[in-house]
Scaffold this active site. Structure first.
Site, PDB file in Angstrom:
ATOM      1  N   LYS A  76     -11.877   0.494  -9.001  1.00  0.00           N
ATOM      2  CA  LYS A  76     -11.731  -0.959  -8.943  1.00  0.00           C
ATOM      3  C   LYS A  76     -11.069  -1.429 -10.236  1.00  0.00           C
ATOM      4  O   LYS A  76     -11.349  -0.897 -11.318  1.00  0.00           O
ATOM      5  CB  LYS A  76     -13.130  -1.587  -8.776  1.00  0.00           C
ATOM      6  CG  LYS A  76     -13.141  -3.096  -8.598  1.00  0.00           C
ATOM      7  CD  LYS A  76     -14.584  -3.604  -8.366  1.00  0.00           C
ATOM      8  CE  LYS A  76     -14.643  -5.098  -8.111  1.00  0.00           C
ATOM      9  NZ  LYS A  76     -16.024  -5.577  -7.851  1.00  0.00           N
ATOM     10  N   SER A 151     -16.545  -8.332  -3.727  1.00  0.00           N
ATOM     11  CA  SER A 151     -15.275  -8.327  -4.399  1.00  0.00           C
ATOM     12  C   SER A 151     -14.615  -6.946  -4.507  1.00  0.00           C
ATOM     13  O   SER A 151     -13.433  -6.868  -4.825  1.00  0.00           O
ATOM     14  CB  SER A 151     -15.458  -8.891  -5.817  1.00  0.00           C
ATOM     15  OG  SER A 151     -16.295  -8.051  -6.587  1.00  0.00           O
ATOM     16  N   SER A 175     -21.170  -6.981  -4.192  1.00  0.00           N
ATOM     17  CA  SER A 175     -19.758  -6.602  -4.091  1.00  0.00           C
ATOM     18  C   SER A 175     -19.458  -5.140  -3.820  1.00  0.00           C
ATOM     19  O   SER A 175     -18.311  -4.785  -3.573  1.00  0.00           O
ATOM     20  CB  SER A 175     -19.010  -7.025  -5.346  1.00  0.00           C
ATOM     21  OG  SER A 175     -18.739  -8.403  -5.268  1.00  0.00           O
TER      22      SER A 175
HETATM   23  N1  GLN Z   1     -19.979 -12.891  -3.750  1.00  0.00           N
HETATM   24  C1  GLN Z   1     -20.702 -12.874  -4.971  1.00  0.00           C
HETATM   25  C2  GLN Z   1     -20.004 -13.739  -5.999  1.00  0.00           C
HETATM   26  O1  GLN Z   1     -18.986 -14.219  -5.726  1.00  0.00           O
HETATM   27  C3  GLN Z   1     -20.891 -11.466  -5.472  1.00  0.00           C
HETATM   28  C4  GLN Z   1     -19.737 -10.908  -6.198  1.00  0.00           C
HETATM   29  C5  GLN Z   1     -20.034  -9.596  -6.840  1.00  0.00           C
HETATM   30  O2  GLN Z   1     -20.989  -8.907  -6.507  1.00  0.00           O
HETATM   31  N2  GLN Z   1     -19.196  -9.243  -7.800  1.00  0.00           N
HETATM   32  O3  GLN Z   1     -20.481 -13.936  -7.069  1.00  0.00           O
END
Ligand code: GLN
Length: 482
Positions: A76, A151, A175
């Protein structure tokens, strides 16, 4: 065909059926052909990849190879990696080539793994659909009109599309698990503190954890073994004895008590998700696991608590992007103040700005007690719920998301709707618990559906073992998009 699991790729190398260079070339060719349709990788550098593969082959020839030497992996874009653009999906870091490497990545490089490339993500890991990336949305390889989740959507998409045997993701509020679920792969978020955050771009530091994403729970266990461990450069890294996360892969499910939180098994889940949960229940029961109802009464509070706390931490962490030391700097400004404001106005996308504003607000004098402090208290209540539940069960079965992957653009318009879709993943991060997502069925329109196994602190081996037993008796995880 690059359909290998991590274990199969390792076996190919060990039995000398393939060299590391051949394997890397096979993947690079598949990536060149298929990545443009899904935009899972955003940075590729074949020369670097092949140099790493050649070094791996030398180690193999010298008899110095380990189990993972020469196995390809994708990262990532959130992980700093020397010599690679490490942009975290943001225009702000579009020109940032990392001068150092994240510990978890270094651990895999030290194990001889070969970097295939860097995967797309929501900007600064804020999002649930991958649409907030500066590099454009990633498409779900099962259906390119749908999002891959976020994400870590790029990592999930490239593993699902068989353009990497495995990838690393990060999980602040789901994410790893949610995109794994939406793409039909397996991913685990470890207990907070067992993998180093050093060199991983900070979003919300008290939540962020890196973790493996792969086709199988077994592969995740192998990768976690290579990633995890104490790191003195991360002040929240836990000093514990080295564990073998594969140790329970052979453990039978008989007698395992699996909790079903009544707040999670509701009609607000789509019928596809309900069907996948039934699949998972049947699979567990048929192998002798015992299902027990449990309750997580504060479930509803986890969304407001998370979005207050994560935004607060984000607003603090992202204050470092000031145009002074690295990253984007506005070309034109009259004075220092304007340099800051223009740099940040240009460098950040709208979701990131929204979070910074929420975070700054809840931390400001006069609102701190009402929001930030209150949310910290809710965080404790949410964590306590799990401790009560784990008195009655060994693991918890949960949905990963209320629906299958939404269409591109569907959640984009309404941030609150997007935040609400995190309902089943963020409580785990509030509590710092480990949780895994694994495929458990398909929606009526052919999109994969995942379910979660949540464990108590340090129960990674137990979670991975249970997921492995489920995968030995099912084949959803073996399916790949056409
Ligand atoms: N959807 C969540 C957010 O936007 C989780 C994102 C994540 O785990 N990086 O914060």
């Amino acid at each position: 065909m690059t359909h290998y699991t991590l274990k199969q790729a390792a076996d190919l190398l060990q039995s000398k059926q393939s060299s590391a260079v051949e394997l890397a070339q096979e993947y690079l060719a598949a990536i060149a052909a298929q990545n443009p349709a899904i935009n899972g990788y955003i940075t590729l550098d074949a020369e670097k990849t092949l140099a790493e593969a050649r070094a791996a082959d030398e180690h193999i020839a010298q008899g110095k190879a380990g189990a993972l030497t020469g196995v390809p992996v994708a990262y990532k874009d959130i992980f700093c990696q020397t010599g690679w653009r490490s942009a975290c999906g943001s225009k702000m870091l579009d020109n940032f080539v990392a001068p150092y490497t994240a510990t978890v990545v270094q651990n895999l490089l030290d194990a001889g793994m070969v970097t295939l490339g860097r995967t797309n993500m929501d900007e600064f890991a804020m999002g649930s659909t991958n649409e907030s990336s500066f590099y454009g949305a990633t498409k779900n390889p099962w259906h390119t009109e749908h999002v891959p989740g976020g994400s870590s959507g790029g990592s999930a998409a490239v593993v699902a599309a068989r353009l990497a045997p495995a990838a690393l993701g990060s999980d602040t509020g789901g994410s790893i698990r949610q995109p794994a679920a939406h793409c039909g792969i397996t991913g685990i978020k470890p207990t907070y503190g067992i993998v180093s955050r050093f060199g991983m771009v900070a979003y919300a530091s008290s939540f962020d954890q890196a973790g493996p994403m792969a086709q199988t729970a077994e592969d995740c266990a192998i990768l976690l073994n290579a990633m995890a461990g104490f790191d003195e450069r991360d002040s929240t890294s836990l000093q514990r004895d080295k564990e073998d996360y594969t140790r329970d892969l052979g453990a039978p499910l008989k007698g395992l008590r699996v909790g079903l939180p009544k707040e999670y098994f509701t009609a607000s889940n789509s019928s596809d998700v309900q069907a996948a949960l039934e699949n998972a229940k049947t699979l567990l029961q048929s192998q002798g696991a015992e299902l027990v109802e449990v309750s997580l009464p504060q479930t509803e509070l986890s969304i407001p608590a998370y979005y207050v706390l994560a935004s607060a931490e984000a607003s603090t962490n992202l204050s470092r992007y000031d145009g002074v030391r690295y990253g984007h700097r506005a070309a034109q400004f009259a004075d220092l103040d304007e340099m800051y404001s223009r740099t940040r106005a240009e460098g950040f996308g709208s979701e990131v700005k929204r979070r910074i504003m929420i975070g700054t607000y809840v931390l400001s004098h006069g609102y701190y007690d009402a929001y930030y402090l209150k949310a910290q208290k809710l965080r404790r209540l949410v964590a306590n719920d799990f401790q009560v539940a784990f008195e009655q069960c060994d693991l918890i079965l949960a949905p990963a998301a209320p629906t299958a992957a939404p269409k591109l653009g569907e959640l984009n318009q309404d941030p609150v709707q997007a935040y609400l879709s995190d309902i089943y993943t963020i409580a785990v991060n509030l509590a710092g618990l480990p949780a895994l997502s694994l495929p458990a069925g398909f929606s009526t329109n052919g999109l994969p559906i995942g379910v979660q196994l949540i464990g108590n602190y340090f129960a990674e081996a137990k979670i991975l073992g249970a997921a492995h037993q489920m995968q030995l008796a099912s084949d959803w995880h073996t399916k790949a998009p056409e």
